[in-house]
Design a protein around this motif. Structure first.
Motif, PDB file in Angstrom:
ATOM      1  N   ARG A  31       2.174  -2.384  -9.513  1.00 34.45           N
ATOM      2  CA  ARG A  31       0.737  -1.421  -9.346  1.00 34.45           C
ATOM      3  C   ARG A  31       0.934  -0.043  -9.225  1.00 34.45           C
ATOM      4  O   ARG A  31       1.937   0.260  -8.276  1.00 34.45           O
ATOM      5  CB  ARG A  31       0.082  -2.368  -8.087  1.00 34.45           C
ATOM      6  CG  ARG A  31      -0.289  -3.586  -8.321  1.00 34.45           C
ATOM      7  CD  ARG A  31      -1.630  -3.843  -8.860  1.00 34.45           C
ATOM      8  NE  ARG A  31      -2.106  -4.918  -9.468  1.00 34.45           N
ATOM      9  CZ  ARG A  31      -2.998  -5.596  -9.794  1.00 34.45           C
ATOM     10  NH1 ARG A  31      -3.891  -4.514 -10.513  1.00 34.45           N
ATOM     11  NH2 ARG A  31      -3.587  -6.888 -10.173  1.00 34.45           N
ATOM     12  N   SER A  32       0.049   0.648  -9.780  1.00 35.54           N
ATOM     13  CA  SER A  32       0.256   2.103  -9.716  1.00 35.54           C
ATOM     14  C   SER A  32       0.622   2.898  -8.531  1.00 35.54           C
ATOM     15  O   SER A  32       1.522   3.850  -8.422  1.00 35.54           O
ATOM     16  CB  SER A  32      -0.739   2.726 -10.476  1.00 35.54           C
ATOM     17  OG  SER A  32      -0.508   4.026 -10.793  1.00 35.54           O
ATOM     18  N   GLU A  33      -0.367   2.587  -7.562  1.00 33.88           N
ATOM     19  CA  GLU A  33      -0.306   3.438  -6.375  1.00 33.88           C
ATOM     20  C   GLU A  33       0.715   3.144  -5.551  1.00 33.88           C
ATOM     21  O   GLU A  33       1.261   4.061  -5.098  1.00 33.88           O
ATOM     22  CB  GLU A  33      -1.764   2.839  -5.350  1.00 33.88           C
ATOM     23  CG  GLU A  33      -1.864   3.870  -4.215  1.00 33.88           C
ATOM     24  CD  GLU A  33      -3.107   3.292  -3.419  1.00 33.88           C
ATOM     25  OE1 GLU A  33      -4.049   4.072  -3.051  1.00 33.88           O
ATOM     26  OE2 GLU A  33      -3.436   2.040  -3.308  1.00 33.88           O
TER      27      GLU A  33
ATOM     28  N   ASP B  26       0.765  -1.074  -0.208  1.00 30.16           N
ATOM     29  CA  ASP B  26      -0.021   0.035  -0.003  1.00 30.16           C
ATOM     30  C   ASP B  26       0.740   0.992  -0.002  1.00 30.16           C
ATOM     31  O   ASP B  26       2.297   1.201   0.082  1.00 30.16           O
ATOM     32  CB  ASP B  26      -1.023  -0.017   1.254  1.00 30.16           C
ATOM     33  CG  ASP B  26      -0.208  -0.087   2.547  1.00 30.16           C
ATOM     34  OD1 ASP B  26       0.787   0.277   2.656  1.00 30.16           O
ATOM     35  OD2 ASP B  26      -0.955  -0.468   3.581  1.00 30.16           O
ATOM     36  N   PRO B  27       0.501   2.502  -0.305  1.00 32.38           N
ATOM     37  CA  PRO B  27       1.232   3.702  -0.190  1.00 32.38           C
ATOM     38  C   PRO B  27       2.022   3.809   0.914  1.00 32.38           C
ATOM     39  O   PRO B  27       3.142   4.241   0.992  1.00 32.38           O
ATOM     40  CB  PRO B  27       0.116   4.753  -0.181  1.00 32.38           C
ATOM     41  CG  PRO B  27      -1.042   4.095  -0.965  1.00 32.38           C
ATOM     42  CD  PRO B  27      -1.119   2.745  -0.313  1.00 32.38           C
TER      43      PRO B  27
END
Length: 302
Positions: free
Chosen positions: A123-125, A99-100
């Protein structure tokens, strides 16, 4: 200061940069890393293939060998120490299940090591958060919107006739086509990052049966090509899709990809790829074949 100290080791640098939240994985983490990768077999194909090849989550060979970083999850009774997220750190950086917040920690770890990399992707985020945390400004380009697409069944359209595995004796022609595609797509030569390594990579794809081409019967030129860049028992990821400029505009891309999917489904139950969102003709061609959107990738190029 002595010539060596724990704080000067990669582990020490990473621990200091992340407050001990990120650690370097070892061979003992291999099972836990497999479990984490299995949560997203389409998004994690490249790291899963690399792990399959290495056989261990431990450090690679040499001072600049690839390493895997991890953030631990809360332990579960009766199981090995689980991983909340991980990150491949080699010539490329690829976050896994991040996750970020965890991606930011991996970015701090990467920055502390000061290693040269070719790209950050996944994955972009997670990619964008990781890149921002590095503070690096020497990038060539940020491709923030790259649809990740996947197919689980054979296409309904007829495949392009003549698509087949390339042969070792066709190496020179395949290399030229691959280099042309790479330069057109990325704006610089693949040989900038090492000619011998690039050629070895192409030879490896050919010998593995993961290089597919169609050849014009009259000119003997390659008209269409694609590769399976990463292959696992759960998914294959297509890369390097290219139609020779002399044959463009003839509707070859979609049926060519239909043939590629048919080959890919012999290797795994899923065939995936990612593409730049601004490449509208390619996105539409993949959708005609039957690819479905499965999220968004981002790539940072250096």
């Amino acid at each position: 200061m002595p010539l060596w100290s724990p704080s000067a080791s990669p582990e020490g640098k990473i621990s200091r940069a992340t407050g001990g939240r990120v650690r370097v994985l070892t061979g003992d983490d291999t099972r836990a890393l497999h479990d984490l990768l299995d949560n997203d077999p389409v998004g994690n194909t490249s790291v899963a293939a690399a792990l399959q090849h290495r056989g261990t989550a431990g450090l690679g060979k040499g001072r600049q060998g690839a390493m895997l970083l991890g953030i631990d999850a809360e332990p579960r009774e009766g199981t090995d120490r689980p991983l909340a997220s991980a990150c491949w750190l080699g010539s490329n950086i690829i976050p896994v299940g991040a996750d970020p917040a965890s991606a930011e920690q991996f970015g701090r770890a990467a920055s502390a090591l000061r290693r040269r990399v070719s790209s950050i992707y996944g994955r972009s985020e997670a990619v964008l958060a990781l890149f921002e945390a590095t503070g690096w400004s020497n990038h060539r380009e940020v491709r923030a919107d790259q649809p990740l697409m996947v197919m689980y069944q054979e296409p309904q359209m007829s495949p392009l006739p003549g698509v087949r595995r390339s042969r070792p004796e066709e190496f020179d022609a395949v290399e030229q086509a691959c280099a042309a595609m790479f330069t057109e797509e990325l704006g610089f030569s693949p040989y900038d990052h090492g000619a011998s390594q690039y050629r070895d990579r192409i030879r490896g794809l050919i010998h593995a049966g993961h290089s597919l081409i169609a050849v014009d019967s009259e000119t003997r030129q390659i008209t269409f090509k694609a590769e399976f860049g990463s292959v696992t028992p759960q998914a294959v990821q297509v890369q390097g899709v290219w139609v020779n400029p002399r044959w463009r505009g003839r509707g070859m891309a979609a049926p060519g990809m239909a043939a590629v999917v048919n080959y890919g489904l012999r290797l795994a139950p899923r065939v995936s790829l990612y593409v730049n969102a601004y490449n509208t003709p390619a996105v539409r061609a993949y959708e005609r074949v039957g690819f479905q959107h499965a999220g968004t990738y981002s790539t940072v190029l250096f």
